[in-house]
Design a protein around this motif. Structure first.
Motif, short mmCIF file in Angstrom:
data_model
loop_
_atom_site.label_atom_id
_atom_site.label_comp_id
_atom_site.label_asym_id
_atom_site.label_seq_id
_atom_site.Cartn_x
_atom_site.Cartn_y
_atom_site.Cartn_z
N VAL A 157 0.79 -1.41 0.11
CA VAL A 157 0.10 0.33 -0.37
C VAL A 157 1.35 0.96 0.07
CG1 VAL A 157 -0.31 0.27 2.69
CG2 VAL A 157 -2.23 1.18 1.24
N GLU A 158 1.71 0.99 0.57
CA GLU A 158 3.01 1.88 0.59
C GLU A 158 3.39 2.58 -0.88
OE1 GLU A 158 4.84 2.54 4.95
OE2 GLU A 158 5.58 1.24 3.54
N ALA A 159 3.78 1.18 -1.63
CA ALA A 159 4.07 1.40 -2.79
C ALA A 159 3.55 2.06 -3.34
CB ALA A 159 5.08 0.37 -3.25
N LEU A 160 1.87 1.54 -3.67
CA LEU A 160 0.69 1.72 -4.47
C LEU A 160 0.58 3.74 -4.82
CD1 LEU A 160 -1.17 -1.15 -3.97
CD2 LEU A 160 -0.53 -0.19 -6.29
N ALA A 161 0.66 4.29 -2.96
CA ALA A 161 0.04 5.03 -2.47
C ALA A 161 1.31 6.11 -2.87
CB ALA A 161 -0.21 6.07 -1.42
N ALA A 162 2.30 6.33 -2.84
CA ALA A 162 3.31 6.96 -3.19
C ALA A 162 3.67 6.44 -4.73
CB ALA A 162 5.22 6.26 -3.32
N GLY A 163 3.53 5.74 -5.42
CA GLY A 163 3.13 5.79 -7.59
C GLY A 163 2.15 6.34 -7.37
N LEU A 164 0.72 6.46 -7.06
CA LEU A 164 -0.24 7.35 -6.92
C LEU A 164 0.01 8.50 -7.09
CD1 LEU A 164 -2.94 5.61 -5.69
CD2 LEU A 164 -2.26 5.96 -8.35
N TRP A 165 0.99 9.38 -6.06
CA TRP A 165 0.82 10.67 -5.44
C TRP A 165 2.31 11.11 -6.83
CZ3 TRP A 165 -0.35 13.05 -1.15
CH2 TRP A 165 0.06 14.22 -1.07
N ILE A 166 3.06 10.28 -7.28
CA ILE A 166 4.11 10.80 -7.80
C ILE A 166 3.06 11.35 -9.26
CG2 ILE A 166 6.59 10.42 -9.27
CD1 ILE A 166 7.50 8.74 -6.62
N LEU A 167 2.53 9.70 -9.73
CA LEU A 167 1.78 10.44 -11.57
C LEU A 167 0.68 11.22 -10.60
CD1 LEU A 167 1.01 6.41 -11.85
CD2 LEU A 167 2.72 8.23 -12.47
N GLY A 168 0.91 12.31 -10.45
CA GLY A 168 -0.67 12.98 -9.44
C GLY A 168 -2.06 13.13 -9.62
N GLU A 169 -1.49 12.18 -8.37
CA GLU A 169 -3.57 11.67 -7.69
C GLU A 169 -3.22 11.60 -6.19
OE1 GLU A 169 -5.30 8.62 -9.59
OE2 GLU A 169 -5.33 9.32 -11.06
N PRO A 170 -2.26 12.91 -5.76
CA PRO A 170 -2.42 12.26 -4.27
C PRO A 170 -3.57 12.40 -3.81
CG PRO A 170 -2.07 14.40 -4.88
CD PRO A 170 -2.43 13.47 -6.23
N GLY A 171 -5.10 12.69 -3.89
CA GLY A 171 -5.93 12.67 -3.46
C GLY A 171 -6.50 10.88 -3.13
N HIS A 172 -6.38 10.09 -4.41
CA HIS A 172 -6.01 9.01 -4.24
C HIS A 172 -5.05 7.95 -3.38
CE1 HIS A 172 -6.77 5.14 -7.41
NE2 HIS A 172 -7.41 4.57 -6.50
N ALA A 173 -4.05 8.42 -3.09
CA ALA A 173 -3.35 7.85 -2.15
C ALA A 173 -3.56 7.99 -1.58
CB ALA A 173 -1.63 8.41 -2.95
N GLU A 174 -4.00 9.34 -0.53
CA GLU A 174 -4.42 9.38 0.76
C GLU A 174 -5.48 8.08 0.95
OE1 GLU A 174 -5.58 13.15 1.35
OE2 GLU A 174 -3.73 14.50 1.04
N GLU A 175 -6.73 8.43 -0.03
CA GLU A 175 -7.71 7.11 0.14
C GLU A 175 -7.06 5.05 0.38
OE1 GLU A 175 -10.76 7.16 -3.26
OE2 GLU A 175 -10.49 9.31 -3.21
N LEU A 176 -6.23 5.68 -0.41
CA LEU A 176 -5.38 3.78 -0.05
C LEU A 176 -5.45 4.01 1.59
CD1 LEU A 176 -3.16 3.18 -3.89
CD2 LEU A 176 -6.15 1.97 -2.92
N LEU A 177 -4.48 4.63 2.16
CA LEU A 177 -3.55 4.69 3.02
C LEU A 177 -4.69 5.30 4.33
CD1 LEU A 177 -0.25 6.71 2.12
CD2 LEU A 177 -0.39 4.53 2.41
N ASP A 178 -5.67 5.46 4.29
CA ASP A 178 -7.00 5.60 5.12
C ASP A 178 -7.23 4.47 6.05
OD1 ASP A 178 -8.49 7.65 6.03
OD2 ASP A 178 -10.33 6.37 5.66
N PRO A 179 -7.03 3.54 5.81
CA PRO A 179 -7.51 2.31 6.39
C PRO A 179 -6.64 1.96 7.08
CG PRO A 179 -7.97 2.06 4.39
CD PRO A 179 -7.90 3.00 4.06
N PHE A 180 -5.39 2.64 7.22
CA PHE A 180 -4.35 2.25 7.68
C PHE A 180 -3.69 2.77 9.10
CE2 PHE A 180 -4.20 -0.11 3.65
CZ PHE A 180 -3.80 -1.27 3.88
N ARG A 181 -3.70 2.14 10.63
CA ARG A 181 -3.49 3.66 11.55
C ARG A 181 -1.90 3.94 10.78
NH1 ARG A 181 -3.43 -1.30 14.40
NH2 ARG A 181 -1.36 -0.67 14.57
#
Length: 166
Positions: A106-130
């Protein structure tokens, strides 16, 4: 952007971030490599770094590997797609907290989304994790800088600045 994961089931299912993403309908898991769609494959052994230019190629699928480090090399290169490595980032997950390059799926995917211009989507992915918000806080500056780069060579130049400090 669609999020897909090639899942080998190597780790503890209770700690598997990819399975948790699937439960929250945030990612599609594939247990067969033939099912994985063409996209940008986050591959720690790739020769080019992920950059915003990869989004410009109109690829709408981000693929991560959820397998042991030992099998990641052979699994990744068998997969169709544009293979890219993530640049220097620090893990926030409880097992590898503070260790560079030891990200969960999930960290890798969130980082990838952020770099690809989707920071909101990255935050959504990480939301279920403390510790999800902590990942973004720890890596706020590098993620922002990588996302501002034009291409892979610029991402590597920014990464080199962080590696000198390590």
């Amino acid at each position: 952007m669609e999020v897909h994961v090639y899942y080998e089931g190597d780790d503890d299912p209770k700690k598997c971030t990819a399975r948790r993403l699937e439960r929250f309908d945030e990612a599609i898991l594939h247990r067969s490599m033939g099912q994985v769609p063409y996209g940008v494959v986050l591959n720690p052994h790739a020769e080019r770094a992920l950059s915003p230019a990869d989004r410009d190629e109109a690829i709408e699928t981000l693929v991560a590997l959820d397998c042991s480090w030992e099998s990641a090399g052979e699994a990744a290169f068998s997969m169709p797609g544009e293979h890219r490595a993530l640049p220097f980032l620090v893990a926030a997950n409880p097992i590898n907290f503070g260790r560079p390059f030891r990200l969960t799926t999930v960290e890798a995917l969130a980082a990838g989304l952020w770099i690809l211009g989707e920071p909101g989507h990255a935050e959504e992915l990480l939301d279920p994790f403390r510790w999800g918000e902590t990942f973004l806080e720890l890596n706020e500056e590098p993620l922002r800088r990588y996302a501002d780069c034009a291409d892979s060579s610029e991402v590597v130049a920014v990464q080199d600045e962080y590696l000198v400090d390590e």
